[in-house]
Scaffold this active site. Sequence first.
Site, short mmCIF file in Angstrom:
data_model
loop_
_atom_site.label_atom_id
_atom_site.label_comp_id
_atom_site.label_asym_id
_atom_site.label_seq_id
_atom_site.Cartn_x
_atom_site.Cartn_y
_atom_site.Cartn_z
N GLU A 176 -1.82 -9.09 3.88
CA GLU A 176 -1.37 -9.39 5.25
C GLU A 176 -2.52 -9.49 6.25
OE1 GLU A 176 -1.31 -4.80 5.21
OE2 GLU A 176 -1.40 -6.48 3.80
N CYS A 214 0.84 -1.20 0.00
CA CYS A 214 0.00 0.00 0.00
C CYS A 214 0.88 1.26 0.00
CB CYS A 214 -0.99 -0.04 1.16
SG CYS A 214 -2.40 1.09 0.93
N HIS A 232 -3.84 -5.45 -0.21
CA HIS A 232 -3.38 -6.00 1.08
C HIS A 232 -3.44 -7.52 1.07
CE1 HIS A 232 -2.94 -2.18 3.18
NE2 HIS A 232 -4.01 -1.78 2.50
#
Length: 256
Positions: A195, A104, A193
């Site tokens: 994670e 990001c 994303h």
Amino acid sequence: MNFGEFLRRRFERHFNVKFLVFQHIACEHPGIFRHMLDQANISWDAIELDEGQDIPPLEGYDALWVMGGPMDVWDEETCPWLVPEKVAIRRWVTEIKKPYLGVCLGHQLLADALGGECAIQARPEIGILTVELTQEGQSDPLFTAIEQEVHCLQWHSVEVQKMPPDSVILASSSDCSCQAMRVGSNAWGIQFHVELEENTIGDWSRIPAYADALEATLGSGALTKMQADAESNYPGFQRNSQQVFENFLAVVDATR
């Protein structure tokens, strides 16, 4: 070789591996990757730049991860630590030349630090959405064994609009042409994303800038829908995060 022997050999192989992590807000840490780092016996140091922590000497680390945050790459006046951070990123990628992964904001900082440009995109991407690996992405080491269409969390309104030199786009979406990129042979940036943990969306929704963007883009009640969409996709999220982690670790192993 039984599983116990596999773990023992893996533990020994990564005994001296060290990752450096740049964070820009406490809740945007490596997420599920923290558990994978521990399981792989990899030590890692998190530097909370927004809290004034200093960047340590870079030479003792094997990989650099740069996480997300609510600020933008051009917010140097209000976040002056962005200036030395970009210097460190540029030095890491072009001089030290060890593996880099930005997520990001970390993806955008990679572009900005190396001569690319970021700007507000025409339409924000917020929610559980999909991105598609490009032909180059499908053959890239970071995305080995990842399906071409990737379901993921998006929560951004800025995109890389000018690619840095020596870069290639690895994933894209209809609203953001550069969802992932590789710069040279050792640096990767991912706009989406990978994670996520089960508490990630709830934690991020308490950040005013994120909550405001969510409601402005998707309207009231959007958080509940996002959480429900995420819950049904968690098995796929976890498979992808494990695979990306294994792929990145293979790159690190090859450079040591």
